[in-house]
Design an enzyme around this catalytic site. Structure first.
Site, PDB file in Angstrom:
ATOM      1  N   PRO A  25     -15.949  -3.119   3.185  1.00 12.66           N
ATOM      2  CA  PRO A  25     -17.258  -3.151   3.865  1.00 12.66           C
ATOM      3  C   PRO A  25     -18.173  -2.009   3.441  1.00 12.66           C
ATOM      4  CG  PRO A  25     -15.604  -2.253   5.347  1.00 12.66           C
ATOM      5  CD  PRO A  25     -14.863  -2.757   4.123  1.00 12.66           C
TER       6      PRO A  25
ATOM      7  N   GLY B  57     -16.562   3.007  -0.961  1.00 13.73           N
ATOM      8  CA  GLY B  57     -17.143   4.333  -0.782  1.00 13.73           C
ATOM      9  C   GLY B  57     -18.574   4.468  -1.233  1.00 13.73           C
ATOM     10  N   LEU B  58     -19.109   3.496  -1.978  1.00 11.92           N
ATOM     11  CA  LEU B  58     -20.491   3.596  -2.445  1.00 11.92           C
ATOM     12  C   LEU B  58     -21.474   3.666  -1.277  1.00 11.92           C
ATOM     13  CD1 LEU B  58     -20.507   1.038  -5.399  1.00 11.92           C
ATOM     14  CD2 LEU B  58     -20.538   3.535  -5.559  1.00 11.92           C
TER      15      LEU B  58
ATOM     16  N   GLY C 193     -22.420   7.276   0.754  1.00 15.47           N
ATOM     17  CA  GLY C 193     -23.286   8.321   0.218  1.00 15.47           C
ATOM     18  C   GLY C 193     -22.539   9.420  -0.509  1.00 15.47           C
TER      19      GLY C 193
ATOM     20  N   TYR D  18       0.842  -1.192   0.000  1.00 20.55           N
ATOM     21  CA  TYR D  18       0.000   0.000   0.000  1.00 20.55           C
ATOM     22  C   TYR D  18       0.882   1.249   0.000  1.00 20.55           C
ATOM     23  CZ  TYR D  18      -3.933  -3.039   1.421  1.00 20.55           C
ATOM     24  OH  TYR D  18      -4.899  -4.015   1.492  1.00 20.55           O
TER      25      TYR D  18
END
Length: 333
Positions: free
Chosen positions: A215, A219-220, A223, A67
């Site tokens: 989870p 980002g969906l 909101g 990362y």
């Protein structure tokens, strides 16, 4: 809800919510320029967010050596500082990368590389042990993975790690690692939009923890993509690879996925929860072995995610309602 979980069969205690440190690694990419990070980061804000999470009861942090090609581990190690002993740190290995160019160049499933990678991670994290070490090659050859499982047992005996796991969405591969004495978990993708019944069942059957990545569906489920803003260059969602659903051609969130989020909004935001807190509550209701690890890049995101701990799991009725809305059978573990 109990605010802590035992990490599989290890006896290691973790908070029921972990924080995923992919996003704070910053930009990195494949040799052909495919973004693999979440865009630009502010390291000082990342450090503040980690420390705020600690103050709010989050004691489990999941990162990987690749990362930001090492950057996430360095930021996490710096943020924890003298509080290292208060937390459980998970990292991963298997990807090969160049730190100077921030490029992911391939992978290596040899035991020798596992040892080199662990040594490097310990240095970047500024620690002398890793609590949970995870194989980061999701489709690694099973026979070669058996050797890596035994290598991890060697690391446990040497005191370099406390437990290990495989980050994979393949139940058969996860089951292979689960045979190891010190295997404590499987890391896999799951969220209210995409269930993972076989992996949740495996974790229950083998006494493992489900460390749940994605989870919030990248980002969906926060909101923040409702207006379909175009992801910035350097964000993996601007050129989504085949394994990343919900972002179509990179011009913004997929309208069909957003419609599903909107259909779930009322049930997920009941009881005063934010949308993200409801999505995390769904996972706790889905499996008592689930430890979701949402990503974060700011103190505000850390506070919102940590706030889910006080809200706890959705009710059984709310869990069933989400399945009714999405047209699927309510699963049990």
């Amino acid at each position: 809800m109990e605010s802590t979980r035992t990490l599989g069969r290890s006896g290691i205690q973790v908070s029921a919510l972990g924080f995923g440190c992919w996003a704070i690694g910053g930009e990195h990419h494949t040799p052909d320029g495919q973004p693999l990070g979440w865009g630009r980061v502010d390291d000082e804000e990342s450090v503040r967010a980690i420390r705020r999470a600690l103050d709010l009861g989050v004691t489990f942090f999941d990162t990987a050596d690749c990362y930001g090609t090492g950057h996430s581990e360095r930021v996490l190690g710096r943020a924890l500082g003298k509080r290292r002993g208060d937390v459980v740190v998970a990292t991963k290995w298997g990807n090969v990368f160049d730190e100077t160019s921030r490029t992911l160049t391939g992978n290596d499933d040899s035991p020798a590389y596992a040892r080199r990678a662990l040594t490097a991670s310990l240095r970047r994290l500024d620690t002398d042990y890793v609590d949970l070490y995870q194989l980061h090659i999701a489709d690694a050859d099973p026979e070669r993975a058996l050797r890596l499982r035994e290598t991890c047992e060697d690391f446990v005996r040497e005191g370099l790690i406390r437990a290990y796991a495989w980050s994979t969405d393949d139940p058969s591969r996860a089951a292979l690692f689960a045979e190891g004495k010190h295997c404590a978990a499987v890391q896999h993708a799951a969220n209210v939009l995409r269930d993972a019944p076989e992996l949740f069942a495996l974790a229950e059957r083998r006494g493992l923890t489900s460390i749940v990545r994605s989870p919030l569906a990248m980002g969906l489920l926060t909101g923040r993509h409702a207006g379909r803003p175009r992801p910035e260059p350097g964000d993996i969602r601007s050129r989504p690879p085949a394994w990343l659903p919900g972002f179509g051609d990179g011009s913004g969130a997929d309208p069909e996925w957003l419609a599903r989020v909107e259909a779930l909004r009322d049930v997920l935001t009941a009881d005063g929860r934010t949308l993200a807190q409801g999505a995390l509550g769904w996972l706790w209701a889905r499996s008592p072995r689930a430890v979701p690890i949402p990503g974060f890049r700011s103190v505000a995101q850390a506070e919102e995610n940590a706030g889910a701990l006080a809200r706890g799991p959705l009710t059984a009725a709310q869990l069933a309602e989400t399945d009714r809305i999405l047209g699927r059978r309510t699963a049990t573990v």
